[in-house]
Design an enzyme around this catalytic site. Structure first.
Site, mmCIF file in Angstrom:
data_model
loop_
_atom_site.group_PDB
_atom_site.id
_atom_site.type_symbol
_atom_site.label_atom_id
_atom_site.label_comp_id
_atom_site.label_asym_id
_atom_site.label_seq_id
_atom_site.Cartn_x
_atom_site.Cartn_y
_atom_site.Cartn_z
ATOM 1 N N HIS A 155 -7.993 -8.961 1.425
ATOM 2 C CA HIS A 155 -6.970 -9.728 0.497
ATOM 3 C C HIS A 155 -7.008 -11.157 0.569
ATOM 4 O O HIS A 155 -6.830 -11.731 1.668
ATOM 5 C CB HIS A 155 -5.598 -9.121 0.630
ATOM 6 C CG HIS A 155 -5.583 -7.572 0.646
ATOM 7 N ND1 HIS A 155 -5.889 -7.008 1.555
ATOM 8 C CD2 HIS A 155 -5.566 -6.789 -0.428
ATOM 9 C CE1 HIS A 155 -5.588 -5.527 1.477
ATOM 10 N NE2 HIS A 155 -5.607 -5.413 0.137
ATOM 11 N N HIS B 280 0.896 -1.158 0.183
ATOM 12 C CA HIS B 280 0.150 0.058 -0.006
ATOM 13 C C HIS B 280 1.048 1.160 -0.101
ATOM 14 O O HIS B 280 0.443 2.282 -0.551
ATOM 15 C CB HIS B 280 -0.986 -0.122 1.324
ATOM 16 C CG HIS B 280 -2.108 -1.161 0.956
ATOM 17 N ND1 HIS B 280 -2.172 -2.218 1.706
ATOM 18 C CD2 HIS B 280 -2.987 -1.046 0.143
ATOM 19 C CE1 HIS B 280 -3.100 -2.897 1.462
ATOM 20 N NE2 HIS B 280 -3.693 -2.382 0.370
ATOM 21 N N GLU C 97 -4.681 2.248 -2.196
ATOM 22 C CA GLU C 97 -5.002 1.039 -2.933
ATOM 23 C C GLU C 97 -4.950 0.878 -4.331
ATOM 24 O O GLU C 97 -5.343 1.867 -4.989
ATOM 25 C CB GLU C 97 -6.483 0.826 -2.557
ATOM 26 C CG GLU C 97 -7.042 0.576 -1.002
ATOM 27 C CD GLU C 97 -6.532 -0.609 -0.228
ATOM 28 O OE1 GLU C 97 -6.060 -1.471 -0.882
ATOM 29 O OE2 GLU C 97 -7.060 -0.737 0.871
ATOM 30 N N GLU D 91 -15.056 -10.435 9.921
ATOM 31 C CA GLU D 91 -15.488 -9.057 10.241
ATOM 32 C C GLU D 91 -17.108 -8.999 10.643
ATOM 33 O O GLU D 91 -17.377 -8.389 11.578
ATOM 34 C CB GLU D 91 -15.372 -8.303 8.870
ATOM 35 C CG GLU D 91 -14.183 -8.092 8.345
ATOM 36 C CD GLU D 91 -13.926 -7.227 7.062
ATOM 37 O OE1 GLU D 91 -14.951 -6.334 6.924
ATOM 38 O OE2 GLU D 91 -12.879 -7.185 6.488
ATOM 39 N N GLU E 82 -5.602 -2.176 -6.722
ATOM 40 C CA GLU E 82 -5.897 -3.408 -6.573
ATOM 41 C C GLU E 82 -6.728 -4.124 -7.840
ATOM 42 O O GLU E 82 -7.402 -3.449 -8.513
ATOM 43 C CB GLU E 82 -7.132 -3.621 -5.455
ATOM 44 C CG GLU E 82 -6.564 -3.277 -4.113
ATOM 45 C CD GLU E 82 -7.316 -3.461 -2.863
ATOM 46 O OE1 GLU E 82 -6.848 -3.780 -1.732
ATOM 47 O OE2 GLU E 82 -8.703 -3.214 -3.086
ATOM 48 N N HIS F 80 -2.207 -5.521 -6.599
ATOM 49 C CA HIS F 80 -2.411 -6.682 -5.897
ATOM 50 C C HIS F 80 -3.856 -6.992 -5.758
ATOM 51 O O HIS F 80 -4.668 -6.313 -6.174
ATOM 52 C CB HIS F 80 -1.685 -6.513 -4.508
ATOM 53 C CG HIS F 80 -2.563 -5.636 -3.371
ATOM 54 N ND1 HIS F 80 -2.249 -4.125 -3.576
ATOM 55 C CD2 HIS F 80 -3.698 -5.528 -2.461
ATOM 56 C CE1 HIS F 80 -2.711 -3.404 -2.741
ATOM 57 N NE2 HIS F 80 -3.841 -4.115 -2.298
ATOM 58 N N CYS G 274 -14.424 -6.523 2.920
ATOM 59 C CA CYS G 274 -13.327 -6.605 1.638
ATOM 60 C C CYS G 274 -11.975 -7.034 2.430
ATOM 61 O O CYS G 274 -11.764 -6.540 3.589
ATOM 62 C CB CYS G 274 -13.325 -5.500 0.738
ATOM 63 S SG CYS G 274 -13.118 -3.855 1.726
#
Length: 172
Positions: free
Chosen positions: A68, A25, A111, A86, A113, A31, A66
């Site tokens: 990774h 980041h 970010e 979460e 992504e 990523h 959300c």
């Protein structure tokens, strides 16, 4: 505790390496990521207010969850893991669209992504992890679209981007 690694990818979503999340980041490197959108029977989207102690975007509203993917983990496995971590529940998820986006933050992090939108359905109350989510609510896509236009400052940078992509996708 070892810092979470993200999967570095190219524009075709092919893995090209691993890197600690914070470093990726800081360097704004592309990523793999996923965004979960959970709907109820009224076709309302469950959105969460990020925990107030988060290191970026605390207290802002965003999609259901959300994060990774971990190395060796499918998009669906990753989505189910984070939904449980979460929001405290599990449901079946479907991989829908994917795209690349970039969203810089005030704190110097970015970010960048290759994001996969995962969609699921659930009608019960979540069991929020207070370290991740402060609150939740259900909103229709039309009300959400209007509120994002009227109050953009209360939503995360990435949610505004991915919501727009998803909304356009379902309108086709």
């Amino acid at each position: 505790m070892k810092e979470e690694q993200v999967i570095l990818v190219n524009e075709k979503d092919e893995q090209i390496g691993l890197m600690p999340k914070m470093e990726a980041h800081e360097k704004a490197l592309l990523h793999r990521a996923f965004s979960v959108f959970v709907f109820n029977d009224k076709n309302e989207l469950m959105i969460q207010q990020r925990a107030l102690g988060k290191y970026h975007s605390p207290g802002l509203w965003t999609n259901t969850c959300c994060s990774h993917q971990r190395e060796g983990e499918t998009n669906i496995e990753a989505g189910k893991r984070r939904l449980q971590e979460e929001m405290g529940f599990s449901t079946e998820l479907k991989d829908t669209i994917s795209f690349i986006y970039k969203a810089p933050f005030d704190n110097g992090l970015t970010e960048h992504e290759f994001d996969h939108i995962l969609v699921g359905y659930y009608n019960e109350e979540p069991n929020l992890n207070p370290e991740e989510a402060h609150a939740y609510k259900w909103m229709s896509l039309e009300d959400l679209k209007k509120d994002m236009k009227d109050n953009p400052e209360i939503y995360t940078a990435w949610f505004k981007i991915i919501f727009d992509k998803y909304y356009k996708h379902i309108q086709q």
